[in-house]
Design a protein around this motif. Sequence first.
Motif, PDB file in Angstrom:
ATOM      1  N   ASP A  80      13.951   3.068  -6.878  1.00 35.27           N
ATOM      2  CA  ASP A  80      12.651   2.931  -6.234  1.00 35.27           C
ATOM      3  C   ASP A  80      12.512   2.961  -4.747  1.00 35.27           C
ATOM      4  O   ASP A  80      11.377   2.976  -4.248  1.00 35.27           O
ATOM      5  CB  ASP A  80      11.913   1.739  -7.021  1.00 35.27           C
ATOM      6  N   GLU A  81      13.548   2.629  -4.313  1.00 32.06           N
ATOM      7  CA  GLU A  81      13.736   2.749  -2.819  1.00 32.06           C
ATOM      8  C   GLU A  81      14.985   3.534  -2.050  1.00 32.06           C
ATOM      9  O   GLU A  81      15.812   3.806  -2.821  1.00 32.06           O
ATOM     10  CB  GLU A  81      13.721   1.261  -2.321  1.00 32.06           C
ATOM     11  N   VAL A  82      14.486   3.876  -0.763  1.00 33.54           N
ATOM     12  CA  VAL A  82      15.848   4.662   0.051  1.00 33.54           C
ATOM     13  C   VAL A  82      15.917   3.699   1.207  1.00 33.54           C
ATOM     14  O   VAL A  82      14.864   3.508   2.012  1.00 33.54           O
ATOM     15  CB  VAL A  82      15.200   6.079   0.115  1.00 33.54           C
ATOM     16  N   GLU A  83      17.020   3.481   1.266  1.00 36.32           N
ATOM     17  CA  GLU A  83      17.621   2.716   2.742  1.00 36.32           C
ATOM     18  C   GLU A  83      18.197   3.727   3.524  1.00 36.32           C
ATOM     19  O   GLU A  83      19.131   4.424   3.272  1.00 36.32           O
ATOM     20  CB  GLU A  83      18.591   1.483   2.107  1.00 36.32           C
ATOM     21  N   ILE A  84      17.607   3.565   4.784  1.00 35.21           N
ATOM     22  CA  ILE A  84      18.257   4.525   6.051  1.00 35.21           C
ATOM     23  C   ILE A  84      18.600   3.703   7.002  1.00 35.21           C
ATOM     24  O   ILE A  84      17.814   2.941   7.483  1.00 35.21           O
ATOM     25  CB  ILE A  84      17.108   5.508   6.326  1.00 35.21           C
ATOM     26  N   THR A  85      19.889   3.852   7.658  1.00 34.57           N
ATOM     27  CA  THR A  85      20.304   2.865   8.548  1.00 34.57           C
ATOM     28  C   THR A  85      20.647   4.133   9.971  1.00 34.57           C
ATOM     29  O   THR A  85      21.234   5.211   9.670  1.00 34.57           O
ATOM     30  CB  THR A  85      21.592   2.295   8.469  1.00 34.57           C
ATOM     31  N   TYR A  86      20.095   3.708  10.899  1.00 34.58           N
ATOM     32  CA  TYR A  86      20.299   4.552  12.038  1.00 34.58           C
ATOM     33  C   TYR A  86      21.249   3.877  13.367  1.00 34.58           C
ATOM     34  O   TYR A  86      21.155   2.547  13.197  1.00 34.58           O
ATOM     35  CB  TYR A  86      18.722   4.818  12.871  1.00 34.58           C
ATOM     36  N   ALA A  87      21.838   4.608  14.133  1.00 31.98           N
ATOM     37  CA  ALA A  87      22.483   3.774  15.354  1.00 31.98           C
ATOM     38  C   ALA A  87      22.444   4.729  16.346  1.00 31.98           C
ATOM     39  O   ALA A  87      22.268   6.002  16.402  1.00 31.98           O
ATOM     40  CB  ALA A  87      23.975   3.637  14.635  1.00 31.98           C
ATOM     41  N   GLY A  88      22.456   4.260  17.437  1.00 30.41           N
ATOM     42  CA  GLY A  88      22.282   4.712  18.945  1.00 30.41           C
ATOM     43  C   GLY A  88      22.638   4.096  20.179  1.00 30.41           C
ATOM     44  O   GLY A  88      22.737   2.709  20.070  1.00 30.41           O
ATOM     45  N   LEU A  89      23.118   4.717  21.337  1.00 27.71           N
ATOM     46  CA  LEU A  89      23.621   3.979  22.413  1.00 27.71           C
ATOM     47  C   LEU A  89      22.292   4.004  23.326  1.00 27.71           C
ATOM     48  O   LEU A  89      21.557   4.954  23.406  1.00 27.71           O
ATOM     49  CB  LEU A  89      24.463   4.876  23.015  1.00 27.71           C
ATOM     50  N   GLY A  90      22.170   2.820  23.968  1.00 26.26           N
ATOM     51  CA  GLY A  90      21.173   2.375  25.180  1.00 26.26           C
ATOM     52  C   GLY A  90      19.755   2.707  24.505  1.00 26.26           C
ATOM     53  O   GLY A  90      19.246   2.324  23.411  1.00 26.26           O
TER      54      GLY A  90
END
Length: 297
Positions: free
Chosen positions: A91-101
């Motif tokens: 039922d759900e979608v989990e998105i993980t983002y990562a970034g510098l500064g």
Amino acid sequence: MLTLEDPYAVVYRQIHAVASPEGDMADLLERSSCYGGGAWSLHHYSKGPLVVEARSAGEWFRYRVRAGKADLGLASSKRSAGIESVLVGDDEVEITYAGLGGGGVGATVSRSRAGDVLRSWVSESGGGKVGRGTIVLPRRERIVVGVDDTDSKTEGATWSLVHNIAAKVDRPEARYVSHALVQLFPVPTKTQNCVSTAVEFAALPGKADPMLSDFRDLLERYTVSDETGMAVYRGFDPSPLKRYSQLCRTERIPYELAVETAKETRVEAVLAGRGLIGALAAIPFFGRSSESVIPGI
């Protein structure tokens, strides 16, 4: 004195996840509040291991991603941010983002507050730190509505009527996310430019029928043609329609072929006037507005 409530957050208007039936792929649709920031993300995110395709369409930025987790190998100015994981549930979608500064700020705060996000977790970001943010979205399915032949020699324009209807029926259960004008072969029965229209919705499973009913009601009320066609595709990838669409863009197609193709591809012919020919041909061009206007592609 003027003040800024949060000077380092430019919050996305909406973010949606349209998943394949198998759950191995998803289209991540981000509606930006700042095109420049979205374009920066597009450049860096497109280099990520999980991203199959990345492109922009107006204020929308679209990422086709594989489900899974990846090591981004973040490097300043080269790959400063990206999509680290995509987990597709029932039922759900989990998105993980990562970034510098600053990329970490975009990966965390700017997305966690977007419309239609269910839950989120963010780390501290900005400066020289690596920031991470996870958002949880409803798992959605794609609905594409193709329409043609709503005007006459003296009034009307299909593309504008369809856009206005789509904007009117937009709702949390079925978000209006793209619009494309599709150039067809100029047949003698055309009103002027021989262009059909496709509009795309990101819908919660089983929740699209009220929107489609309202769409049809408005279309029947405002069309000025007796030959209006409305076709509805439900699914992730309408590529089986591409060959038919290419024929419609390069030669004159008999109406019987449109009816047969709709049955073979399980596309619902909601309104089956002569416009069904072009309505069906428009569907494969959802979200590709810059390509769809070019004759013969």
